[in-house]
Enzyme design. Structure first.
Site, PDB file in Angstrom:
ATOM      1  N   SER A 107      25.138  -8.381  -4.768  1.00  0.00           N
ATOM      2  CA  SER A 107      25.693  -8.194  -3.424  1.00  0.00           C
ATOM      3  C   SER A 107      25.821  -9.526  -2.683  1.00  0.00           C
ATOM      4  O   SER A 107      24.980 -10.419  -2.852  1.00  0.00           O
ATOM      5  CB  SER A 107      24.755  -7.273  -2.638  1.00  0.00           C
ATOM      6  OG  SER A 107      25.056  -7.293  -1.262  1.00  0.00           O
ATOM      7  N   TYR A 130      31.646  -9.206   0.571  1.00  0.00           N
ATOM      8  CA  TYR A 130      31.966  -8.800   1.939  1.00  0.00           C
ATOM      9  C   TYR A 130      32.686  -9.990   2.532  1.00  0.00           C
ATOM     10  O   TYR A 130      32.144 -11.109   2.514  1.00  0.00           O
ATOM     11  CB  TYR A 130      30.695  -8.563   2.757  1.00  0.00           C
ATOM     12  CG  TYR A 130      30.004  -7.258   2.504  1.00  0.00           C
ATOM     13  CD1 TYR A 130      30.702  -6.057   2.596  1.00  0.00           C
ATOM     14  CD2 TYR A 130      28.654  -7.215   2.200  1.00  0.00           C
ATOM     15  CE1 TYR A 130      30.065  -4.848   2.377  1.00  0.00           C
ATOM     16  CE2 TYR A 130      28.010  -6.010   1.980  1.00  0.00           C
ATOM     17  CZ  TYR A 130      28.723  -4.835   2.072  1.00  0.00           C
ATOM     18  OH  TYR A 130      28.095  -3.646   1.853  1.00  0.00           O
ATOM     19  N   THR A 156      34.076  -4.586  -1.504  1.00  0.00           N
ATOM     20  CA  THR A 156      33.673  -3.378  -0.767  1.00  0.00           C
ATOM     21  C   THR A 156      34.613  -3.215   0.411  1.00  0.00           C
ATOM     22  O   THR A 156      34.753  -4.122   1.236  1.00  0.00           O
ATOM     23  CB  THR A 156      32.214  -3.497  -0.285  1.00  0.00           C
ATOM     24  OG1 THR A 156      31.386  -3.681  -1.426  1.00  0.00           O
ATOM     25  CG2 THR A 156      31.773  -2.249   0.451  1.00  0.00           C
ATOM     26  N   LYS A 252      35.695  -0.909  -4.044  1.00  0.00           N
ATOM     27  CA  LYS A 252      34.605   0.072  -3.884  1.00  0.00           C
ATOM     28  C   LYS A 252      34.589   0.629  -2.466  1.00  0.00           C
ATOM     29  O   LYS A 252      34.621  -0.135  -1.500  1.00  0.00           O
ATOM     30  CB  LYS A 252      33.268  -0.621  -4.187  1.00  0.00           C
ATOM     31  CG  LYS A 252      32.047   0.223  -3.931  1.00  0.00           C
ATOM     32  CD  LYS A 252      30.795  -0.479  -4.446  1.00  0.00           C
ATOM     33  CE  LYS A 252      29.550   0.253  -4.008  1.00  0.00           C
ATOM     34  NZ  LYS A 252      29.321   0.178  -2.548  1.00  0.00           N
ATOM     35  N   HIS A 276      29.457   4.899   0.172  1.00  0.00           N
ATOM     36  CA  HIS A 276      28.443   3.880   0.403  1.00  0.00           C
ATOM     37  C   HIS A 276      27.050   4.516   0.468  1.00  0.00           C
ATOM     38  O   HIS A 276      26.203   4.148   1.281  1.00  0.00           O
ATOM     39  CB  HIS A 276      28.757   3.139   1.715  1.00  0.00           C
ATOM     40  CG  HIS A 276      28.347   1.697   1.731  1.00  0.00           C
ATOM     41  ND1 HIS A 276      29.223   0.666   1.650  1.00  0.00           N
ATOM     42  CD2 HIS A 276      27.127   1.106   1.818  1.00  0.00           C
ATOM     43  CE1 HIS A 276      28.586  -0.488   1.701  1.00  0.00           C
ATOM     44  NE2 HIS A 276      27.297  -0.248   1.792  1.00  0.00           N
TER      45      HIS A 276
HETATM   46  C1  GLV Z   1      24.899  -2.852   2.966  1.00  0.00           C
HETATM   47  O1  GLV Z   1      25.700  -2.854   2.079  1.00  0.00           O
HETATM   48  C2  GLV Z   1      24.214  -1.676   3.380  1.00  0.00           C
HETATM   49  O2  GLV Z   1      24.678  -0.566   3.095  1.00  0.00           O
HETATM   50  O3  GLV Z   1      23.160  -1.818   4.018  1.00  0.00           O
END
Ligand code: GLV
Length: 387
Positions: A107, A130, A156, A252, A276
């Protein structure tokens, strides 16, 4: 060593051994947590069709995801703050994934940096981006991921702003934790976690701290997202990012047929049907409920995968039978990491593969590629209950 038979066993140990702030971070959905709960309860509504007296020798869970060979079609999803669940958590999870033969995704909001993970592992991993409101950072981070040998980019698309998770606000979530009285009292019972943390220098958001300036609290996920994430991300920008990367791209966070068609038309190699983990739009449908319509709309144009709600090999089986070509797990591997470090992630993968293999056999199938709708029993109206 406790006997671990299922992902829930790892979850219990994770809760016992990890500071409350980080266990809660993983175990939260946004707002009322309706979508978070339904991700798992909807999987539970789908049943499996037993077939007997079928030759079950020579079974295989092997497959490919964006052209990469995998021991089973289950990749480790990008999870923020993984290195707070256990010291050097991203390195431990990446090593476990590589040894098992499934992809690991790092991530942007990880604790170990791209360079840390590349240095400590052999196999190429995937990088999740991100986009920040800082073009230089976005360009640089892609170059860093390329230099580290990352073999795919996961973009994402469902988190330009953060869905509120009540527990994070109440716990004062930061990385590293601030030593308030409740935190110190909690840490007193999590001493192994603390000792391991003292033994690493990786306790900050390794990909961004030191690479971007001007955030009011660099230890806070919610501050980063509110002050630095790009709220203007749109399909044009996604396309530009894909071109800038120039390699395999996975989009995603798709939950809608029109968005899936857009994602396929910009040339995504795979899309992940995902809410998510119920952490963004509370009230959205579970991923498993929307998967079939997205597969029928774009399944011949791009690989359709699913995440959100997978806690067992049976769940993987259900997603594959409904047309997913791959899946991602987040919490299921984080429970393992928080419980036992690298061996815990391995255990989570072993549990899921064994459940997938045995359930597939008892459904009369020998290969994950043969799984189909007919292997499932789905309640009347389940798939088109909402319009
Ligand atoms: C970050 O991706 C979260 O969902 O905290």
């Amino acid at each position: 060593m406790p006997v671990i038979t299922c992902i829930d066993d790892l979850k219990r140990l994770h809760k016992r051994r990890t500071p409350k702030m980080f266990y809660d971070y993983a175990e939260s959905g946004s707002y009322s947590e309706q979508t978070f709960r339904e991700n798992t309860s909807d999987f539970a509504q789908i049943r499996l069709r037993q077939k007997v007296a079928v030759d079950m020798s020579g079974r295989s869970t092997e497959s490919t995801m964006v052209g990469q060979k995998v021991a089973m079609p289950v990749a480790l999803a990008p999870v923020g703050l993984t290195g707070m669940q256990r010291a050097d958590g991203e390195i431990k999870a990446a090593r476990a994934a590589a040894k098992f033969g499934v992809p690991f995704t790092l991530s942007t909001m990880s604790i170990c940096s791209i360079e840390d993970v590349a240095e400590a592992t052999q196999a190429p991993f995937w990088f999740q981006i991100y986009t920040l409101n800082d073009d230089k950072f976005n360009r640089d981070v892609l170059n860093r991921a390329r230099a580290a040998g990352c073999s795919a980019l996961v973009i994402t698309v469902d988190l330009q702003i953060l869905g509120q998770r009540h527990k994070d606000l109440k716990n004062g979530l930061t990385a590293p934790p601030k030593f308030t009285l409740p935190v110190l009292m909690d840490l007193a019972t999590k001493w192994q976690w603390g000792l391991e943390m003292l033994g690493t220098k990786r306790r900050f958001f390794g990909n961004i701290v030191g690479h971007v300036e001007g955030v009011s609290d660099p230890s806070s996920l919610s501050t980063w997202t509110a002050e630095k994430f790009d709220p203007t991300l749109n399909w044009d920008k996604i396309k530009k990012l894909m071109d800038m990367w120039g390699g395999k791209v996975i989009l995603k966070g798709i939950l809608d047929v029109e968005d899936a068609e857009m994602a396929a038309s910009v040339g995504a190699d795979a899309i992940v049907v995902s809410n998510h983990g119920g952490r963004q739009l509370d009230g959205a449908l579970s991923s498993i409920r929307v998967l079939p319509e997205i597969v029928s709309a774009v399944g011949n144009k791009t690989e359709v995968w699913l995440d959100s709600g997978i806690r067992s090999g049976q769940d993987v089986l259900k997603a594959l039978a409904l047309g997913a070509k791959g899946t991602m797990i987040g919490r299921a591997f984080v429970y393992g990491l928080g419980a036992m470090g690298e061996p815990g992630v391995t255990k989570a993968l072993e549990v899921i593969q064994k459940e997938l293999d045995i359930s597939m056999a008892l459904c009369g199938e020998r290969n994950v590629h043969d799984l189909k709708r007919e292997n499932l029993l789905i309640p009347q109206g389940f798939l088109n209950a909402y319009s």
